[in-house]
Motif scaffolding. Structure first.
Motif, PDB file in Angstrom:
ATOM      1  N   SER A 195       1.074  -1.719   0.198  1.00  0.00           N
ATOM      2  CA  SER A 195      -0.556  -0.090   0.150  1.00  0.00           C
ATOM      3  C   SER A 195       1.134   1.569   0.206  1.00  0.00           C
ATOM      4  O   SER A 195       0.739   2.355  -0.124  1.00  0.00           O
TER       5      SER A 195
ATOM      6  N   PRO B 290      -3.479   3.769  13.287  1.00  0.00           N
ATOM      7  CA  PRO B 290      -4.968   3.889  12.641  1.00  0.00           C
ATOM      8  C   PRO B 290      -4.115   4.964  11.833  1.00  0.00           C
ATOM      9  O   PRO B 290      -3.207   6.097  11.644  1.00  0.00           O
ATOM     10  N   GLY B 291      -5.274   4.968  10.795  1.00  0.00           N
ATOM     11  CA  GLY B 291      -4.571   6.238   8.943  1.00  0.00           C
ATOM     12  C   GLY B 291      -4.652   4.798   8.631  1.00  0.00           C
ATOM     13  O   GLY B 291      -4.531   5.639   6.209  1.00  0.00           O
ATOM     14  N   ASN B 292      -3.271   3.632   8.538  1.00  0.00           N
ATOM     15  CA  ASN B 292      -2.414   3.234   7.289  1.00  0.00           C
ATOM     16  C   ASN B 292      -4.043   2.039   6.578  1.00  0.00           C
ATOM     17  O   ASN B 292      -5.450   2.075   7.493  1.00  0.00           O
TER      18      ASN B 292
ATOM     19  N   GLY C 143      -6.319   3.853   5.122  1.00  0.00           N
ATOM     20  CA  GLY C 143      -7.514   4.225   5.241  1.00  0.00           C
ATOM     21  C   GLY C 143      -8.254   4.577   6.491  1.00  0.00           C
ATOM     22  O   GLY C 143      -9.846   4.561   6.347  1.00  0.00           O
ATOM     23  N   LEU C 144      -7.545   2.710   6.894  1.00  0.00           N
ATOM     24  CA  LEU C 144      -8.489   2.744   8.571  1.00  0.00           C
ATOM     25  C   LEU C 144      -8.481   3.167   9.484  1.00  0.00           C
ATOM     26  O   LEU C 144      -7.504   3.573   9.769  1.00  0.00           O
ATOM     27  N   LYS C 145      -9.615   3.618  10.486  1.00  0.00           N
ATOM     28  CA  LYS C 145      -9.483   4.346  11.469  1.00  0.00           C
ATOM     29  C   LYS C 145      -9.013   3.681  12.899  1.00  0.00           C
ATOM     30  O   LYS C 145      -8.291   3.719  13.296  1.00  0.00           O
ATOM     31  N   ASP C 146      -9.388   2.340  12.504  1.00  0.00           N
ATOM     32  CA  ASP C 146      -8.820   1.180  13.823  1.00  0.00           C
ATOM     33  C   ASP C 146      -8.567   0.358  13.066  1.00  0.00           C
ATOM     34  O   ASP C 146      -9.249  -0.644  13.560  1.00  0.00           O
TER      35      ASP C 146
END
Length: 466
Positions: free
Chosen positions: A344, A378-380, A382-385
């Motif tokens: 990614s 968090p953020g990887n 596009g995910l918050k958690d």
């Protein structure tokens, strides 16, 4: 027309070896070469030189040397339903060919003696005789496998584990062959392995014995080789280690040394180990830690060459190319592990470790990203958690990798708990994501090797895809 030379030697065009028994025919006269490939020319031409398994050569006048090309044996590789298999490797006696999009191949050489090997990612390898006429058939394989580390390799545990795996629908196993500590799971005959202190001194069941047991269950077998993280090599030969500015061996956060990925002699050691494992009968050699170090006082490292993107990726790619060439004519496929983030990150970013999808995959049969949700922040993706979204982590990572390469993708899945408790719900989500994003299957990673929970869980299968 009389020959320009009185004697001819007939040689194999590729190997240079003499061809005994070759027929040298002239106008009304026939001669046969001796064991050295030599014969007198017939008195007059034109001439035809032939040998079994070789393409004939026609000459208007004789000459001292004639080289014959091995006749191409045409064949076809298909799956069990007769569908052509493209990209299959067909090998015999150190020579190999590759099937095209129609499953066709042309093999130069004699396939009448010994066994032919046929292999392709996503299929069980074939090893056996071939009549030269019938299609070579490969059996499709979607891997469902567990990883077993050295501490779990005991005669009391392994037979029970393999039996339970077979009962629960698993069809493969990944065994530590060279561990994170640089130790070997068999009595290697590679010269450097004989020199390193205690790497062959196993306190566990040799993987040669585990391999035999796994074959009894028709398991697809993978040997995992930890590559450049190699404490025994680094400490025994400091000149071959990753080092600090004062010349001392650099030590990572676990207290372990690494071999220098830029040194060809370090490549050679791991290539030779891979060849030995392939000859042992493993279906696949999986190289891990094919990268530069990440954990520890990285700034203390002084590299022997300029530390650039090109040099880093060039070192990893150079090593993998050597492995690829060594394993191509052998039974085993080649796979490589990469960090879960590698698929990614933006193109051209190797994260300082020499790994990118684009640079590594041309040399691999299978790419294996380690997509453990607990290793993402968090953020990887596009995910918050990410920790709590195992399906999305696996699915998005595999899809991202697939968009960047045509090399098949098979993910490592998280079998352990870290930060978030992992159980049947999380494992099922990971497996479903693998089923939805690739047809190559998956391998669960659980360093402890205590798979009681996983083996009790009812995980999704291809016949029950949502």
């Amino acid at each position: 027309m009389p020959p320009a030379a009185s004697e001819v030697q007939v040689l194999d065009a590729e190997t240079g070896e003499p061809i005994g028994g070759a027929v040298v025919q002239g106008s009304g006269e026939v001669r046969v070469t001796d064991s050295a490939g030599r014969s007198a020319w017939p008195a007059a031409g034109p001439y035809v030189v032939t040998a079994v398994g070789y393409e004939p050569v026609r000459l208007r006048s004789g000459r001292s040397t004639v080289r014959l090309r091995a006749m191409a044996r045409n064949g076809r590789v298909v799956d069990q339903e007769g569908v052509p298999v493209a990209g299959a490797i067909i090998a015999h006696d150190g020579v190999w060919a590759e099937s095209d999009t129609a499953g066709r191949f042309a093999f130069r050489g004699d396939l009448t003696e010994g066994e032919v090997i046929v292999k392709r990612a996503g299929y069980r390898p074939f090893e056996g005789s071939w009549d030269g006429k019938s299609p070579l058939v490969l059996e499709r394989l979607e891997l469902r496998a567990l990883y077993i580390s050295f501490p779990r390799l005991s005669p009391d545990y392994v037979p029970h584990l393999l039996e339970r795996m077979a009962q629960r629908g698993y069809n493969g196993v990944v065994l530590d062959a060279k561990s994170d500590r640089g130790l070997l799971g068999w009595d290697s005959q590679v010269p450097l392995a004989r020199e390193l202190p205690e790497v062959n001194n196993q306190a566990w069941m040799p993987i040669t014995e585990v391999l035999k047991l796994a074959k009894q269950y028709n398991f697809y077998t993978v040997a995992r080789v930890v590559t450049f993280k190699d404490h025994p090599l680094a400490t025994a030969f400091p000149q071959r280690a990753v080092r600090r500015g004062d010349g001392s061996v650099w030590i990572d956060i676990e207290g372990l040394g690494w071999s220098d990925p830029f040194l060809r002699e370090n490549w050679d050691y791991n290539v030779e180990l891979g060849k030995e494992l392939a000859a042992m009968g493993f279906d696949e050699i999986n190289y891990d830690y094919i990268r530069l170090p990440t954990d520890g006082a990285i700034k203390e490292i002084v590299w022997p060459i300029e530390h650039t993107y090109e040099m880093r990726t060039g070192a990893i790619d150079g090593f993998l190319n050597e492995v690829r060439l060594a394993l191509r004519p052998m039974r085993a496929l080649l796979s490589g592990d990469v960090f879960g983030l590698v698929p990614s990150v933006v193109k051209g970013n190797d994260m300082g470790i020499g790994q990118t999808v684009e640079t590594i995959t041309p040399y691999l049969d299978i790419l294996c990203p380690m997509v453990y949700p607990s290793t993402f922040i968090p953020g990887n993706l596009g995910l918050k958690d990410p920790h709590r979204e195992p399906y999305e982590v696996v699915y998005r990572s595999v899809v991202a990798a697939s968009k960047r390469t045509t090399t098949p993708i098979r993910p490592w899945l998280q079998g352990y708990s870290l930060g978030v408790e992992f159980g049947p719900r999380e494992w099922s989500a990971e497996v479903q994501a693998a089923l939805d994003s690739t047809d190559m299957g998956f391998v669960f990673w659980l360093a402890s090797g205590k798979y009681d929970g996983l083996l009790k869980a009812d995980l999704p299968t291809r016949t029950a895809v949502k």
